[in-house]
Design a protein around this motif. Sequence first.
Motif, PDB file in Angstrom:
ATOM      1  N   ASN A  48       0.833  -1.209   0.000  1.00 13.00           N
ATOM      2  CA  ASN A  48       0.000   0.000   0.000  1.00 13.00           C
ATOM      3  C   ASN A  48       0.866   1.258   0.000  1.00 13.00           C
ATOM      4  OD1 ASN A  48       0.939   0.010   2.639  1.00 13.00           O
ATOM      5  ND2 ASN A  48      -1.030   0.608   3.533  1.00 13.00           N
ATOM      6  N   ARG A  49       0.203   2.408  -0.075  1.00 10.11           N
ATOM      7  CA  ARG A  49       0.911   3.680  -0.215  1.00 10.11           C
ATOM      8  C   ARG A  49       1.827   3.963   0.978  1.00 10.11           C
ATOM      9  NH1 ARG A  49      -3.243   6.951  -0.528  1.00 10.11           N
ATOM     10  NH2 ARG A  49      -3.434   6.767  -2.797  1.00 10.11           N
ATOM     11  N   ARG A  50       1.381   3.615   2.187  1.00 11.10           N
ATOM     12  CA  ARG A  50       2.189   3.878   3.377  1.00 11.10           C
ATOM     13  C   ARG A  50       3.521   3.139   3.312  1.00 11.10           C
ATOM     14  NH1 ARG A  50       3.993   7.435   6.766  1.00 11.10           N
ATOM     15  NH2 ARG A  50       4.232   6.708   8.922  1.00 11.10           N
ATOM     16  N   THR A  51       3.519   1.953   2.710  1.00 13.77           N
ATOM     17  CA  THR A  51       4.759   1.191   2.552  1.00 13.77           C
ATOM     18  C   THR A  51       5.765   1.965   1.712  1.00 13.77           C
ATOM     19  OG1 THR A  51       3.518  -0.884   2.673  1.00 13.77           O
ATOM     20  CG2 THR A  51       5.740  -0.993   1.756  1.00 13.77           C
ATOM     21  N   PHE A  52       5.278   2.534   0.608  1.00 11.66           N
ATOM     22  CA  PHE A  52       6.177   3.299  -0.265  1.00 11.66           C
ATOM     23  C   PHE A  52       6.700   4.547   0.450  1.00 11.66           C
ATOM     24  CE2 PHE A  52       2.831   1.702  -3.437  1.00 11.66           C
ATOM     25  CZ  PHE A  52       3.420   0.451  -3.499  1.00 11.66           C
ATOM     26  N   GLU A  53       5.815   5.209   1.204  1.00 10.53           N
ATOM     27  CA  GLU A  53       6.218   6.429   1.916  1.00 10.53           C
ATOM     28  C   GLU A  53       7.308   6.130   2.942  1.00 10.53           C
ATOM     29  OE1 GLU A  53       2.590   7.744   3.597  1.00 10.53           O
ATOM     30  OE2 GLU A  53       1.830   8.662   1.750  1.00 10.53           O
ATOM     31  N   LEU A  54       7.122   5.051   3.696  1.00 11.60           N
ATOM     32  CA  LEU A  54       8.093   4.722   4.744  1.00 11.60           C
ATOM     33  C   LEU A  54       9.450   4.342   4.164  1.00 11.60           C
ATOM     34  CD1 LEU A  54       5.970   2.651   7.298  1.00 11.60           C
ATOM     35  CD2 LEU A  54       6.887   4.951   7.606  1.00 11.60           C
ATOM     36  N   HIS A  55       9.445   3.628   3.042  1.00 11.17           N
ATOM     37  CA  HIS A  55      10.698   3.128   2.478  1.00 11.17           C
ATOM     38  C   HIS A  55      11.327   4.081   1.470  1.00 11.17           C
ATOM     39  CE1 HIS A  55       8.986  -0.587   4.156  1.00 11.17           C
ATOM     40  NE2 HIS A  55      10.228  -1.042   4.198  1.00 11.17           N
ATOM     41  N   GLY A  56      10.562   5.063   1.000  1.00 12.04           N
ATOM     42  CA  GLY A  56      11.124   6.049   0.079  1.00 12.04           C
ATOM     43  C   GLY A  56      11.144   5.623  -1.376  1.00 12.04           C
ATOM     44  N   TYR A  57      10.449   4.555  -1.729  1.00  7.76           N
ATOM     45  CA  TYR A  57      10.392   4.082  -3.115  1.00  7.76           C
ATOM     46  C   TYR A  57       9.043   4.442  -3.727  1.00  7.76           C
ATOM     47  CZ  TYR A  57      14.395   1.005  -2.081  1.00  7.76           C
ATOM     48  OH  TYR A  57      15.618   0.500  -1.732  1.00  7.76           O
ATOM     49  N   ASP A  58       9.006   4.494  -5.076  1.00  6.51           N
ATOM     50  CA  ASP A  58       7.698   4.547  -5.713  1.00  6.51           C
ATOM     51  C   ASP A  58       7.199   3.116  -5.896  1.00  6.51           C
ATOM     52  OD1 ASP A  58       8.793   3.431  -8.074  1.00  6.51           O
ATOM     53  OD2 ASP A  58       9.222   5.412  -8.912  1.00  6.51           O
ATOM     54  N   LYS A  59       5.979   2.981  -6.378  1.00  7.54           N
ATOM     55  CA  LYS A  59       5.339   1.663  -6.433  1.00  7.54           C
ATOM     56  C   LYS A  59       6.114   0.681  -7.300  1.00  7.54           C
ATOM     57  CE  LYS A  59       0.933  -0.567  -7.532  1.00  7.54           C
ATOM     58  NZ  LYS A  59      -0.481  -0.349  -7.955  1.00  7.54           N
ATOM     59  N   SER A  60       6.488   1.109  -8.498  1.00  2.00           N
ATOM     60  CA  SER A  60       7.162   0.185  -9.416  1.00  2.00           C
ATOM     61  C   SER A  60       8.520  -0.242  -8.873  1.00  2.00           C
ATOM     62  CB  SER A  60       7.324   0.834 -10.792  1.00  2.00           C
ATOM     63  OG  SER A  60       8.110   2.016 -10.697  1.00  2.00           O
ATOM     64  N   GLU A  61       9.237   0.688  -8.229  1.00  2.00           N
ATOM     65  CA  GLU A  61      10.546   0.352  -7.654  1.00  2.00           C
ATOM     66  C   GLU A  61      10.397  -0.664  -6.532  1.00  2.00           C
ATOM     67  OE1 GLU A  61      13.120   4.484  -8.163  1.00  2.00           O
ATOM     68  OE2 GLU A  61      11.738   4.271  -6.474  1.00  2.00           O
ATOM     69  N   PHE A  62       9.426  -0.427  -5.672  1.00  2.00           N
ATOM     70  CA  PHE A  62       9.286  -1.292  -4.497  1.00  2.00           C
ATOM     71  C   PHE A  62       8.878  -2.708  -4.887  1.00  2.00           C
ATOM     72  CE2 PHE A  62       7.249  -3.166  -0.821  1.00  2.00           C
ATOM     73  CZ  PHE A  62       8.121  -2.819   0.208  1.00  2.00           C
TER      74      PHE A  62
ATOM     75  N   ARG B 182       9.533  -4.378  -7.356  1.00  2.00           N
ATOM     76  CA  ARG B 182      10.612  -5.146  -7.989  1.00  2.00           C
ATOM     77  C   ARG B 182      11.604  -5.686  -6.962  1.00  2.00           C
ATOM     78  NH1 ARG B 182      10.529  -0.949 -11.996  1.00  2.00           N
ATOM     79  NH2 ARG B 182      12.350   0.033 -11.020  1.00  2.00           N
ATOM     80  N   LEU B 183      11.452  -5.262  -5.712  1.00  2.00           N
ATOM     81  CA  LEU B 183      12.390  -5.671  -4.669  1.00  2.00           C
ATOM     82  C   LEU B 183      12.016  -7.020  -4.076  1.00  2.00           C
ATOM     83  CD1 LEU B 183      12.737  -2.290  -2.727  1.00  2.00           C
ATOM     84  CD2 LEU B 183      14.399  -3.281  -4.314  1.00  2.00           C
ATOM     85  N   ASN B 184      13.002  -7.638  -3.453  1.00  2.00           N
ATOM     86  CA  ASN B 184      12.788  -8.842  -2.660  1.00  2.00           C
ATOM     87  C   ASN B 184      12.967  -8.465  -1.191  1.00  2.00           C
ATOM     88  OD1 ASN B 184      13.949 -11.421  -1.173  1.00  2.00           O
ATOM     89  ND2 ASN B 184      12.849 -12.165  -2.992  1.00  2.00           N
ATOM     90  N   LEU B 185      12.267  -9.169  -0.321  1.00  2.00           N
ATOM     91  CA  LEU B 185      12.332  -8.869   1.108  1.00  2.00           C
ATOM     92  C   LEU B 185      13.769  -8.840   1.616  1.00  2.00           C
ATOM     93  CD1 LEU B 185      10.833  -8.413   3.781  1.00  2.00           C
ATOM     94  CD2 LEU B 185      10.735 -10.905   4.056  1.00  2.00           C
ATOM     95  N   ARG B 186      14.611  -9.719   1.083  1.00  2.00           N
ATOM     96  CA  ARG B 186      16.001  -9.787   1.550  1.00  2.00           C
ATOM     97  C   ARG B 186      16.794  -8.536   1.174  1.00  2.00           C
ATOM     98  NH1 ARG B 186      14.102 -14.732   0.919  1.00  2.00           N
ATOM     99  NH2 ARG B 186      14.796 -16.415   2.327  1.00  2.00           N
ATOM    100  N   GLN B 187      16.334  -7.821   0.160  1.00  2.00           N
ATOM    101  CA  GLN B 187      17.000  -6.573  -0.208  1.00  2.00           C
ATOM    102  C   GLN B 187      16.651  -5.440   0.758  1.00  2.00           C
ATOM    103  OE1 GLN B 187      15.493  -7.174  -4.479  1.00  2.00           O
ATOM    104  NE2 GLN B 187      17.320  -5.915  -4.784  1.00  2.00           N
ATOM    105  N   LEU B 188      15.541  -5.587   1.462  1.00  2.00           N
ATOM    106  CA  LEU B 188      15.120  -4.568   2.419  1.00  2.00           C
ATOM    107  C   LEU B 188      15.684  -4.815   3.809  1.00  2.00           C
ATOM    108  CD1 LEU B 188      11.345  -4.072   1.518  1.00  2.00           C
ATOM    109  CD2 LEU B 188      13.235  -2.520   1.025  1.00  2.00           C
ATOM    110  N   ASP B 189      15.749  -6.075   4.205  1.00  2.00           N
ATOM    111  CA  ASP B 189      16.189  -6.388   5.568  1.00  2.00           C
ATOM    112  C   ASP B 189      17.660  -6.041   5.767  1.00  2.00           C
ATOM    113  OD1 ASP B 189      13.815  -7.251   6.548  1.00  2.00           O
ATOM    114  OD2 ASP B 189      14.214  -9.386   6.325  1.00  2.00           O
ATOM    115  N   VAL B 190      17.958  -5.428   6.922  1.00  2.00           N
ATOM    116  CA  VAL B 190      19.361  -5.239   7.292  1.00  2.00           C
ATOM    117  C   VAL B 190      19.931  -6.622   7.593  1.00  2.00           C
ATOM    118  CG1 VAL B 190      18.876  -2.945   8.224  1.00  2.00           C
ATOM    119  CG2 VAL B 190      18.863  -4.921   9.754  1.00  2.00           C
TER     120      VAL B 190
END
Length: 404
Positions: A56-70, A72-80
């Motif tokens: 959803n939109r809040r996910t993009f806002e928190l992570h700083g990506y737009d919809k198409s960018e986000f 395309r990501l995998n969860l492992r690319q987000l996790d520290v």
Amino acid sequence: MPENPVDLINPAPSAGPTSTMDLPGSPSLQTILEMLDSAPSAITVHDTHGDFLYANRRTFELHGYDKSEFLRLNLRQLDVPESAELIQDRLRLIEQTGHATFEVEHYRKDHSVLPLEVSVKTMVWEGRPALLSIAWDLSEKRALQEKSMRYTRDLSLFQLFVVGLATVPDDEIHHYIAQSLKAFSGAYFVSISDYDPLTRCLAHRHLEIDPGIAGRLISLLGSRVEDIHTPLSEENYELVTRKGWTIEKSFFEAAFGSIPAPVAAAMQKLLHLDRFIGITFLDDSRLYGTSLLAMRQDQPDPSMDMLQAYRHAAAIALRQRASEKERCRIEREWKQARRMEIMGRLATSVAPEFEALLDHIGQHSEHALSRLEAGEPPVDDLREVLDAVKTARELMGQFRDFEV
């Protein structure tokens, strides 16, 4: 409210229509998506491999990506890395229980860290297993926790500082204050000075800094820090006593011009110094000294309330030591004056007796000399001379052994 927030958008199956949209008056899919986009929490769906299927939109806002960018990501690319190491264990737990709640840390697009609390539940997405997650931003909560921990730490350090002020030897107090201020503030270096009201100068007493850096710093100064004396103009005196603390961007200005401008600028650049916090040790409107805290850009300002507490505690300690030194000085001067007075009286009373002894010695010495010239032994005269000398020595001993 459901026990697990995920149930809001993934209700448990029940008898009746297979979809909420089959019920009369049910919201359309578009309405549901708009509701999800309006949610204050981040909502995502990803498959068991970590590929995102929905956000959803809040996910993009928190992570700083737009919809198409986000998407395309995998969860492992987000996790520290620390969170990524736990993915498999958490997936097994979710597979066994059907849901789980835990904290993770994600990377934002700008590589900053986003702390999240995540509630996850298994679901079916277009006929295949998936995981539905609702996440809450923990940044504010973490900031409050860090602030609380920092306050607790600062308070403990201040309590130790106050106890130490009461026990530190006089010749180590400047070192102790500077060392304590550096530990509390995280400053790159801390200098401390005494103020002499007679000369209206700041006499630098100690520089608390890494020894390796101190060598380079002192070589730039061209002398030991303790040798620097800074005249304090009326304007600067008014400045430091009026507010109690200042923040300057220029090292030259912060040091009241005591360091040549080119040298101060070179030092500031060499050490990557961003700003300087100057504090004064004032008590009952009397200035006892100053301290300068040099901060780098990546170092946050210390709590000014706590810094004020350090300032006042140090001022009281310096005042007490100054008062004690003044009392000792006055006592020494009084004792010396009293000693001289008594010695003067003693000398006045002894002088006639001493003069009589000299006359007595002189007379018997002349008589003894006459006897020697006449060939007679001057034994009695010499005994008189020796007795007089002994008496004179006793009189002189009264001066030598005299103490008040």
